[in-house]
Write an enzyme that holds these catalytic residues in place. Structure first.
Site, PDB file in Angstrom:
ATOM      1  N   ASP A 408       0.935  -0.789  -0.104  1.00  0.00           N
ATOM      2  CA  ASP A 408      -0.095   0.166  -0.479  1.00  0.00           C
ATOM      3  C   ASP A 408       0.784   1.444   0.032  1.00  0.00           C
ATOM      4  OD1 ASP A 408      -1.927   1.538   0.375  1.00  0.00           O
ATOM      5  OD2 ASP A 408      -2.351   1.745   2.104  1.00  0.00           O
ATOM      6  N   GLY A 682      -4.902   2.549  -3.194  1.00  0.00           N
ATOM      7  CA  GLY A 682      -6.597   4.008  -3.613  1.00  0.00           C
ATOM      8  C   GLY A 682      -6.654   5.268  -3.759  1.00  0.00           C
ATOM      9  N   ASP A 870      -2.031  -1.176   5.767  1.00  0.00           N
ATOM     10  CA  ASP A 870      -1.594  -0.921   7.719  1.00  0.00           C
ATOM     11  C   ASP A 870      -3.404  -0.451   7.652  1.00  0.00           C
ATOM     12  OD1 ASP A 870      -1.782   1.556   5.667  1.00  0.00           O
ATOM     13  OD2 ASP A 870      -1.434   2.956   7.094  1.00  0.00           O
ATOM     14  N   ASN A 873      -8.376  -0.898   4.820  1.00  0.00           N
ATOM     15  CA  ASN A 873      -8.384  -2.011   2.661  1.00  0.00           C
ATOM     16  C   ASN A 873      -7.902  -2.160   1.977  1.00  0.00           C
ATOM     17  OD1 ASN A 873      -6.561   0.927   3.459  1.00  0.00           O
ATOM     18  ND2 ASN A 873      -6.619   1.128   1.284  1.00  0.00           N
ATOM     19  N   ASP A 874      -6.899  -3.028   3.151  1.00  0.00           N
ATOM     20  CA  ASP A 874      -5.698  -3.945   2.694  1.00  0.00           C
ATOM     21  C   ASP A 874      -5.337  -5.155   3.472  1.00  0.00           C
ATOM     22  OD1 ASP A 874      -4.091  -1.572   1.089  1.00  0.00           O
ATOM     23  OD2 ASP A 874      -3.410  -1.307   3.667  1.00  0.00           O
TER      24      ASP A 874
END
Length: 1443
Positions: A408, A682, A870, A873-874
């Protein structure tokens, strides 16, 4: 199914139907919905708001865990042996001798899984028990999240986390706006706004009205599309549209909004974030999978050897019976039966070839290596007081085999901190001074508005600012203080800024500390404190930023009456609009290049003075463009272009998106270890690319493949072979020359389009573009880019679909296998291309898309993947990857709770992989190889002994030697190897990352290494057995050891010493523990042998302890000791010599070969000519949000609060008010017919926000009052503004919804009405000539010469596509009238939007607003009986202390 995307498409297509009905405040209604599950059993359709991320529960733990454990073939093998040992006729050892260790092994693994799952249960319990306020009866009561149900109305406050997916009903902000932070969903830290539907904003003005609210939401089924939502609100016989701009998703955090209210539509596991979380996968290492196959191989070998030995037994028995016929009468069973039992006896006897002790010890080795990770002080982060933590204890060796890292960006690579780093004013660069000066006194103490957070220090610049003599310096800071869309609040006598992007906040904060303080703004003014002097600027026009314009401008009149235009934007667009380019401009350009090399986010500032006559002419054109019904965005863009010319450059700013400490060195070191790092974020593309350069994933000499180049390469690959052979592995490598480094940059939208199912018609995408173009006009360059992209995709679809259909090979709906095959080939081609790039960056991807990318790489590359993030969304990506690493950051603990390893900083990943991962891999591989060797070296003698024992399955060794061999005699050296062995130190591992490649190639343990260990062990057993046998042959006397027990002791002791010498030879890291392990192993042998061969135990049980003083008798004879020494020497010296010679003649791998191997992975864009993106092009990484800001909300007054009213905190009061809020306006006499569209699209072609999407007619109001001079049209416009401010007309007209009005509703002539649908159809088919289009951004594309590109060029000229925005249905409340008819226009407000602030602006949809497709749904709204009081719409900020 073969394709990973096909299943997702079926699910999304199924869930796109509008069958989800939710009634507000009516739990009984919502409970009546049932769904069939299995065999007629039904369950409630709507789930509770309880989440379960754990794998087991009380009832499923034992069966599910046993099911998972018996996926290991070794456990099945051991269970089979235990069952066989339970048969007395064939058992050689008691059944419990193997059953107890098997139970211990299963218990150890089950306890490990249970501990991990208990952590998940605790996390779930914490989340489910969070408090929230639910409307129960007529008041809001505090309840837990798990008590929340679909249809409940909840109340949220500032900094609260949204507990479920809600439809926003109302808020205390103007126009019921609600600001949210979605960092936990898409990684973006900038604020986004959501807005309640107009009807609920006006009607639900008190707690009593909310309690009586009985609206019903009809929407799509729960799905995983984070940025998509379509539904409608049915209330009082009317229908109102809902989209993603009206929805608050679970996991968002409320910001800068005191109180808001929402209706729960999806709860618990139905929420979009939970739909994206994925399932928990059983993660196993590559070595574990290899051992599974080896166990099967060994078992088959044992079966074969047992069969051979059984045949030998059958032969021996017959021979024995022929010679000794008198003995056969005593045998009860026949030869066949005896052979059957002997076969199973041999199988049990040889079962030690797969020692259970190896698997038990492996668990302790994994546990120990995990503990070492927890104890590593160099991975301890003191600021967070957080050490590294291994939450999984079974993947440590897999850390040494990682090839792909999926990371990310926000919070993982960066710190989420934007800092003002440098600036260039009038050609002079001002950088921050040395760190030594930072410890001195704060230089901004003279400024009472300074916030003390600015770390930028430059005494020379500060002196120039305070002197106030240089106009360029003054105007530079004035631009930063005026040209923005930041909102300001005052709390505890402190100014608090809220911005649409963190970049803007950093710039305005820098100006604030340097004395140019943004104090306040109104709809048409902005107040700035300039070096202690308060100045109010009248805002004449605000030209907002978007991704096409790449700039923002503000036209203001200063207190002296002069008009100035202040502009900031990307250097590529600012330099095109400068009045002149002199020495200062060239100096600034060099500074920009320098900033770009330092990976700073640059921005150019410019201004110009506008004379009164020029402004008046421009104002009229601006006003005319603002009220157009068609092509308004295009017209406004042209008007802006006219004004934003002949600018004077002031300078440039450089903002640093600060990386985490050590990220640069970590990525560089990982790349040297042949580990590829892909960034999946994102966030927007500009930010991700800039971070890519900052991390040195991208470099200036790279060719960055964007979407059009990717499509061209893939299409060329597919077109060269009609059977899609180009998608096979290695084809791209053969076609593309390995000279140019490449990087791949794609978006989530492009990924969706690329992996669409083949059953879609190839023209669908182009048709979508046409429809979307009819709804909203885009900039010509962007529109053409989108069109060409869709055209290219259409060609690809035609290549993959239509041509194959013609040959009968196309995938049809009824032929699922063909479709899967084609999809797999397309996926494989894309992965093959991406894997040959040096860097891959995926922007604007959803959590599920992150997991899809990881799954594609795992499927087609067969490599070990690691995902690190972290945020929530991960989570899906972390679960999908072979190894999941969670960073304990600022975005919550969801990633940590679902990860296998926890780190505090990204830089610790370097040590985790290159040191601990590599050490664990080396240790486990060496442990397995040695254990296999020592097992065969000692146990293969059983087979050789069978040839001399009549194949009777008699054991060679003493029973206690067999039992204690793996338990005590050889345990400690093996444990030492598995826990402490090091081939190089930690420092050398970090200095030589190339050593890591051995793990990626499985060099230390594979089938060849296994066969080597088998051969080595077999050779050792042959030497020990046959040398002893030959020497003892025909021997007699006191020194003879030809008897059974003495022979067994000599062979056993020779084997034990030989494998001990092997430990000494292979151990590279010698410590005191090594010596102690070997010493205690011999001590255990001596002590236990003395006990088991003692006279006392022999007297107790002669059958159990038959070897009375056997070792003592053998070792007391020196000749026998020489035999043992000979055996050990023959086993050790040849192996030692072979290894020394092999090491001497082994040539190190030349660097040229490494470079050649590396270069083979490099591809280029051929035969397409490319333009290398060097620093001038990259400097356009402008420091802006990739969407429009709040300019429209500001100029319309929607976002602005007004003076406090008596009911400003009515909604915030949770007690039941005595009376409902009074209506501030009269019933409106107009009841227009409203037609709104709620269309649904499957696999929509999404685009970024176009200019028209958020470009209202508010520019009229913002520029209509200049020096009191107004035209008749302007007077009408002023009256409209005054009516809006008084509350009678508080909402402007919605722009995204197509309306139509009947003739009698318009107080004007029919000639002024918009064209009908029939007349529109003729105009829609017209096309502007391509020559009229000014597409400056297409110059590079026009240089491409390939044949396919020529086909596209030809298609542009013949394609029936309207480049100009096509006429559409008339907007509600608007007709194309002249200036004289403007009064009639302004007196026709729609009923659905009376009483709001100034505009019902289309909401921001992440990543882009969804274009709607007209449907047959037509709604008939009635009259509204009241309007909301103006004080609720324009109330002042409520202090945060009241929360």
């Amino acid at each position: 199914m073969g394709s990973l995307t096909y299943r997702e498409e079926l699910e999304e297509e199924k869930n796109s139907e509008f069958t989800w009905e939710v009634q507000a405040n009516h739990r009984a209604y919502n409970r009546q919905f049932k769904e069939k599950v299995f065999l007629g059993w039904q369950r409630k359709t709507y789930k509770r708001n309880v989440i379960h991320t754990a794998k087991y529960n009380v009832f499923s733990f034992l069966p599910l865990n046993l099911y998972e454990q018996f996926h290991r073939m070794s456990n099945i093998y051991f269970l089979l042996i235990v069952i066989l040992q339970g048969v007395p006729e064939i058992s050689t050892l008691p059944w419990f001798t193997l059953f107890v260790p098997l139970v211990c092994l299963l218990t150890i693994r089950a306890a490990r899984d249970l501990v991990d799952d208990i952590g998940r249960h605790r996390s779930d319990k914490t989340i489910n028990n969070r408090p929230c306020q639910i409307l129960m009866g007529k008041s809001f009561l505090w309840r837990k999240w798990k008590n929340l149900c679909v249809g409940d109305v909840v109340c949220l406050h500032k900094d609260n986390i949204v507990p479920a997916d809600l439809v926003l009903l109302a808020s205390t902000e103007p126009s019921s706006l609600c600001y949210v932070e979605t960092a936990d969903i898409d990684g973006e830290t900038n604020l986004k706004f959501r807005q309640a539907p107009s009807i609920t904003h006006h009607e639900l003005t008190s707690i009593r009205k909310m309690a009586s609210f009985q609206g019903k939401v009809v929407c799509e089924e729960p799905n995983s599309r984070m940025h998509h939502f379509v539904g409608c609100l049915e209330w009082k016989g009317r229908k109102y549209p809902l989209d993603s701009g009206n929805v608050l998703l679970r996991g968002c955090r409320i910001r800068n909004t005191d109180t808001c209210y929402g209706l729960v539509i999806y709860a618990g596991l139905d929420t979009k974030i939970m739909k994206n979380c994925g399932k928990i996968h059983l993660k196993r290492t590559k070595i574990d999978h290899l051992m599974n196959r080896l166990v099967v191989l060994i078992f088959l070998s044992l079966v074969a050897m047992s069969a051979v030995l059984t045949l030998g037994f059958r032969y021996k028995v017959r021979e024995f019976q022929a010679k000794h016929h008198y003995v056969s009468a005593s045998q009860v069973r026949g030869v066949a039966a005896e052979s059957f039992f002997i076969f199973w006896g041999f199988l049990i006897l040889l079962s030690v070839m797969v020692p259970m002790a190896m698997f038990i010890m492996a668990e302790f080795i994994y546990l120990g290596n995990s503990i070492f990770i927890n104890w590593d002080e160099r991975m301890y982060h003191a600021p967070q007081d957080l050490p590294a933590k291994a939450r999984s204890t079974s993947l440590s060796d897999l850390l040494g085999q990682v090839e792909y890292i999926f990371s990310d960006k926000t919070g993982t690579l960066t710190q989420n901190v934007m800092t003002f780093h440098k600036c260039c004013i009038h050609g002079v660069i001002y950088g921050s001074e040395e760190e030594e000066t930072l410890c001195k006194e704060d230089p901004y103490l003279w400024n009472k508005f300074a916030d003390g957070k600015l770390h930028f220090r430059n005494a020379e610049l500060l002196q120039a600012v305070r002197a106030n003599q240089d106009q360029r310096v003054r105007e530079f800071w004035r631009v930063l203080a005026i040209c923005h869309t930041v909102m300001v609040q005052e709390k505890n006598n402190t100014l608090l800024y809220q911005a649409a992007s963190p970049d803007e906040e950093a710039l305005v904060t820098a100006a604030r500390n340097f004395g140019y303080v943004f104090l306040a703004r109104t709809q048409d003014s902005i107040t700035v404190m300039e070096l202690g002097e308060e100045r109010v600027y009248q805002v004449l026009a605000m030209m907002d930023f978007n991704s096409v314009r790449k700039r923002m401008s503000v036209l203001v009149r200063n207190p002296e009456g002069s008009i100035y235009l202040y502009t900031k934007g990307a250097d590529t667009v600012i330099y095109e609009r400068l009045q002149k380019k002199g020495l200062m401009e060239w100096t600034t350009e060099e500074a920009l290049a320098s900033f770009a090399e330092q990976t700073l986010r640059t921005l150019c500032l410019a201004y110009k003075e506008v004379n009164e006559d020029t402004y008046e002419e421009w104002r009229q054109r601006h006003q005319d463009a603002s009220i157009l019904l068609q092509n308004r965005a295009h017209a406004l863009h042209q008007v802006y272009e006219e004004m934003e010319q002949n600018l004077q450059l002031l300078g440039a700013t450089a903002i640093e998106d600060r990386l985490q400490d050590g990220v640069l060195d970590t990525i560089k070191c990982l790349k040297q270890g042949n580990i590829r790092v892909w960034v999946l974020t994102g966030d927007k593309q500009e930010t991700a690319v800039n971070i890519g350069f900052a991390c040195q994933l991208l470099s200036e000499n790279m060719v960055i493949l964007e979407e059009k180049e990717i499509m061209q390469i893939l299409e060329g690959s597919w077109e060269t072979n009609n059977n899609l052979q180009g998608a096979k592995k290695g084809h791209l490598k053969g076609q593309l020359p390995p000279q140019v480094k490449t990087a791949l940059i794609i978006s989530g939208e492009f990924l969706d389009q690329l992996l669409l199912s083949l059953r879609k018609e190839p023209r669908a995408l182009v048709q979508n573009v046409s429809l979307d173009g009819g709804e909203s006009w885009q900039e010509p360059g962007e529109e053409r880019t989108d069109f060409l992209r869709a055209r290219r995709l259409s060609l690809m679809w035609r290549t993959l679909g239509i041509q194959l259909r013609g040959t009968g090979l196309a995938p049809q709906d009824e032929d699922s296998k063909a479709r899967e095959s084609a999809e797999e080939r397309r996926e494989r081609a894309f992965v093959e291309l991406a894997s040959r790039c040096q860097a891959v960056i995926c922007c604007r991807v959803t959590p599920k898309q992150k997991a899809l990318i990881v799954a594609l790489v795992k499927k087609y590359q067969n490599v070990v993947t690691l995902a690190i993030g972290d945020g929530a969304n991960d989570v899906s990506m972390i679960k999908t990857a072979d190894i999941g690493v969670g960073l304990a950051g600022q975005e919550g603990t969801q990633a940590v709770q679902n990860s296998d390893y926890v780190l505090a900083q990204f830089c610790f990943l370097r040590r985790l992989l290159l040191v601990h991962g590599r050490w664990s891999y080396v240790r486990v591989c060496k442990f397995l190889r040695y254990f296999i060797y020592k097992t065969l070296a000692s146990m293969m003698a059983q087979i050789w002994f069978s040839f001399y024992s009549g194949f009777t399955a008699q054991p060679l060794y003493e029973g206690w030697f067999l039992a204690l061999f793996n338990l005590l005699y050889t345990t400690l050296p093996v444990l030492y190897i598995g826990l402490f062995e090091q081939d190089v130190s930690a420092e050398q591992s970090l200095e030589q990352p190339e050593l890591y490649i051995a793990g990626q190639k499985d060099e230390l343990f594979n089938y060849w290494v296994f066969l080597q260990a088998v051969a080595h062990g077999t050779a050792t057993s042959l030497v020990n057995f046959f040398m002893t046998l030959w020497i003892s042959h025909d021997s007699a006397g006191p020194v003879s050891f030809s008897d059974y027990q003495s022979f067994a002791v000599v062979v056993a002791l020779s084997g034990l010493l030989s494998i001990t010498m092997e430990v000494i030879l292979i151990t590279k890291y010698w410590t005191v523990l090594t010596v102690l392990a070997i010493f205690f192993s011999f001590c255990f042998y001596v002590v236990m042998t003395w006990l088991t061969q003692s006279i006392w135990l022999f007297r107790v049980s002669p059958k159990t302890f038959p070897f009375l003083y056997a070792d003592f008798n053998v070792l007391s004879q020196p000749p026998i000791l020489l035999v043992i020494l000979l055996n050990v020497s023959l086993n050790t010296l040849p192996v030692l010599a072979f290894r020394v010679i092999h090491q001497a003649i082994k040539e190190p791998r030349p660097k040229e070969e490494e470079e050649k191997t590396t270069s083979e992975e490099i591809i280029t864009v051929e035969p397409m000519p490319y333009v290398r993106r060097e620093s001038p092009a990259r400097r356009s990484s402008y420091a802006f949000s990739h969407r429009e800001g709040y300019a429209d909300l500001i100029t319309q007054g929607t976002i602005l609060r007004r003076t406090p009213g008596v009911n400003s905190d009515m909604l915030a009061d949770h007690s039941m008010p005595p009376d409902e809020l009074p209506s501030s306006g009269k019933d409106s006499p107009w009841y227009p017919r409203k037609v709104s569209f709620l269309g649904r699209k499957r696999h929509q072609h999404r685009r970024k926000v176009s200019s028209e999407d958020v470009q209202p007619t508010s520019e009229v109001s913002s520029s209509g009052t200049v020096d009191g001079q107004t035209s008749p049209c302007q007077e009408n416009q002023h009256s409209l503004s005054r009516n809006w401010q008084s509350g009678s007309l508080q909402e402007k007209l919605p722009k995204r919804q197509e309306r139509s009005l009947s003739h009698e509703q318009w107080p004007c002539s029919p000639e002024s009405l918009p064209p009908t649908k029939e007349t529109l159809s003729a105009s829609e088919s017209q096309t502007l000539p391509l020559s009229q289009l000014s597409l400056k951004s297409q110059s590079a594309q026009q240089q491409e010469k390939t044949s396919l590109w020529k086909i596209w060029k030809l298609s542009w000229k013949t394609w029936p596509y309207t480049w100009q925005k096509e006429p559409g249905p008339p907007k509600e409340g608007m007709v194309p009238v002249s200036c004289s008819n403007l009064t009639a226009l302004m007196e026709t407000p729609p009923s659905s939007i009376r009483g709001s602030s100034t505009s019902e602006q289309p909401m921001e949809v992440e990543p882009s607003p969804l274009e709607r497709q007209p449907s047959s749904m037509e709604w008939q709204p009635g009259s509204s009986k009241g309007q909301a009081p103006p004080d609720l719409v324009g109330q002042p900020p409520v202090p945060e202390a009241q929360q």
